[in-house]
Design a protein around this motif. Sequence first.
Motif, short mmCIF file in Angstrom:
data_model
loop_
_atom_site.label_atom_id
_atom_site.label_comp_id
_atom_site.label_asym_id
_atom_site.label_seq_id
_atom_site.Cartn_x
_atom_site.Cartn_y
_atom_site.Cartn_z
N SER A 46 0.56 -20.05 8.00
CA SER A 46 1.36 -20.56 6.89
C SER A 46 1.10 -22.03 6.63
O SER A 46 1.09 -22.48 5.48
N ALA A 47 0.88 -22.79 7.70
CA ALA A 47 0.56 -24.21 7.55
C ALA A 47 -0.82 -24.39 6.93
O ALA A 47 -1.05 -25.34 6.17
N GLU A 48 -1.73 -23.48 7.23
CA GLU A 48 -3.08 -23.56 6.68
C GLU A 48 -3.11 -23.16 5.21
O GLU A 48 -3.99 -23.59 4.45
N HIS A 49 -2.14 -22.33 4.79
CA HIS A 49 -2.13 -21.82 3.41
C HIS A 49 -0.71 -21.92 2.82
O HIS A 49 -0.12 -20.89 2.47
N PRO A 50 -0.16 -23.10 2.71
CA PRO A 50 1.23 -23.24 2.23
C PRO A 50 1.44 -22.74 0.81
O PRO A 50 2.56 -22.32 0.47
N GLU A 51 0.38 -22.75 0.00
CA GLU A 51 0.55 -22.32 -1.39
C GLU A 51 0.84 -20.83 -1.49
O GLU A 51 1.43 -20.37 -2.48
N ARG A 52 0.50 -20.06 -0.47
CA ARG A 52 0.75 -18.62 -0.53
C ARG A 52 2.24 -18.32 -0.41
O ARG A 52 2.78 -17.48 -1.14
N GLY B 192 4.37 -20.53 -1.21
CA GLY B 192 4.88 -21.13 -2.44
C GLY B 192 4.94 -20.11 -3.56
O GLY B 192 5.92 -20.03 -4.30
N LEU B 193 3.89 -19.32 -3.68
CA LEU B 193 3.88 -18.26 -4.70
C LEU B 193 4.94 -17.22 -4.40
O LEU B 193 5.64 -16.75 -5.31
N MET B 194 5.08 -16.85 -3.12
CA MET B 194 6.09 -15.87 -2.74
C MET B 194 7.50 -16.36 -3.06
O MET B 194 8.36 -15.60 -3.48
N ASN B 195 7.76 -17.66 -2.85
CA ASN B 195 9.07 -18.21 -3.16
C ASN B 195 9.43 -18.04 -4.63
O ASN B 195 10.60 -17.89 -4.98
N ILE B 196 8.40 -18.09 -5.48
CA ILE B 196 8.62 -17.92 -6.91
C ILE B 196 8.73 -16.45 -7.29
O ILE B 196 9.69 -16.03 -7.94
N GLU B 197 7.75 -15.66 -6.88
CA GLU B 197 7.70 -14.25 -7.29
C GLU B 197 8.83 -13.42 -6.68
O GLU B 197 9.29 -12.44 -7.30
N ALA B 198 9.28 -13.78 -5.47
CA ALA B 198 10.27 -12.95 -4.77
C ALA B 198 11.67 -13.07 -5.34
O ALA B 198 12.57 -12.33 -4.94
N ARG B 199 11.88 -13.97 -6.27
CA ARG B 199 13.21 -14.14 -6.85
C ARG B 199 13.54 -13.08 -7.89
O ARG B 199 14.70 -12.87 -8.23
N ILE B 200 12.50 -12.42 -8.42
CA ILE B 200 12.71 -11.42 -9.47
C ILE B 200 11.96 -10.15 -9.09
O ILE B 200 10.80 -10.20 -8.71
N ASP B 201 12.64 -9.02 -9.20
CA ASP B 201 12.01 -7.73 -8.91
C ASP B 201 11.05 -7.41 -10.06
O ASP B 201 11.47 -7.25 -11.21
N SER B 202 9.78 -7.37 -9.75
CA SER B 202 8.79 -7.21 -10.82
C SER B 202 7.58 -6.44 -10.32
O SER B 202 7.41 -6.19 -9.13
N GLU B 203 6.73 -6.10 -11.26
CA GLU B 203 5.47 -5.44 -10.94
C GLU B 203 4.59 -6.33 -10.07
O GLU B 203 3.89 -5.86 -9.18
N ARG B 204 4.66 -7.65 -10.32
CA ARG B 204 3.84 -8.57 -9.54
C ARG B 204 4.32 -8.63 -8.09
O ARG B 204 3.50 -8.64 -7.16
N LEU B 205 5.63 -8.66 -7.89
CA LEU B 205 6.16 -8.68 -6.52
C LEU B 205 5.79 -7.38 -5.81
O LEU B 205 5.41 -7.40 -4.63
N ASP B 206 5.92 -6.25 -6.48
CA ASP B 206 5.53 -4.97 -5.88
C ASP B 206 4.07 -5.01 -5.43
O ASP B 206 3.73 -4.52 -4.35
N TYR B 207 3.22 -5.60 -6.25
CA TYR B 207 1.80 -5.64 -5.94
C TYR B 207 1.54 -6.46 -4.67
O TYR B 207 0.79 -6.02 -3.79
N ILE B 208 2.16 -7.63 -4.58
CA ILE B 208 1.96 -8.48 -3.41
C ILE B 208 2.50 -7.79 -2.16
O ILE B 208 1.83 -7.77 -1.11
N TYR B 209 3.69 -7.24 -2.25
CA TYR B 209 4.30 -6.62 -1.07
C TYR B 209 3.50 -5.40 -0.62
O TYR B 209 3.18 -5.28 0.58
N ASP B 210 3.18 -4.50 -1.54
CA ASP B 210 2.51 -3.26 -1.17
C ASP B 210 1.09 -3.49 -0.63
O ASP B 210 0.65 -2.79 0.28
#
Length: 220
Positions: free
Chosen positions: A109-115, A117-135
């Motif tokens: 996580s320290a080596e890739h903090p932006e990842r 960062g994206l999760m903090n944004i996408e995980a706030r709303i249930d969406s197709e994009r969040l499903d894609y990252i999680y699955d």
Amino acid sequence: MAQTSEGRRTGRPKAQDAPATLEQILDAAFRAFATFGYDGVAVRTLNRELGVSHNLIHQRFGSKKQLWYAAVDRAFSTQITQLATAFDPTLSDPLDQLGHAIRRFVHYSAEHPERLGLMNIEARIDSERLDYIYDNYVAPAMAPLGRLLDHLQERGSIRPVTLRTLFFLIAHGAAAPFTLAPLARHFDDVDPLDPREIAEHAALTADLITSGLRLNARGE
């Protein structure tokens, strides 16, 4: 604009004469999505910042949606390998393996903090994009850790804990100083991204979590 002795002009080439590489486009796009969110990214602005023609990204990806998917795939492509194999074959105690996996997760996580960062944004709303990252990335990367937790609980080594609880303790707890580095620096003058600080933080995190989960011989 200056000219060479041969009469040729020098300076920054036109955008269409010096297109960005695919990797440069995807890396820049991911940083933008991780910082501003999907809706906050304008492809036209991204083209301009990359110094390419105004329609280059559209020509290569067709749409901002497809650019997002391509950027996420590039950014997360190593996550499954890095985290799902974060086990030390020299450790025989499964609880020590858990500690090792936690330390590796924090370092990653320290080596890739932006990842995150994206999760903090996408995980706030249930969406197709969040499903894609999680699955495609979160679930496969965490599956081996989930099996390790089940094994430790079945043998009575740790108190009951869900994979969800452990994930949030690590990813959005222990790893937060890397994604939220400006906030972390308000607490003291220690750089959260200093390699020594990362190592100490990872070790302390692993020790705190495994010690809190450990059950003694009497199951207490």
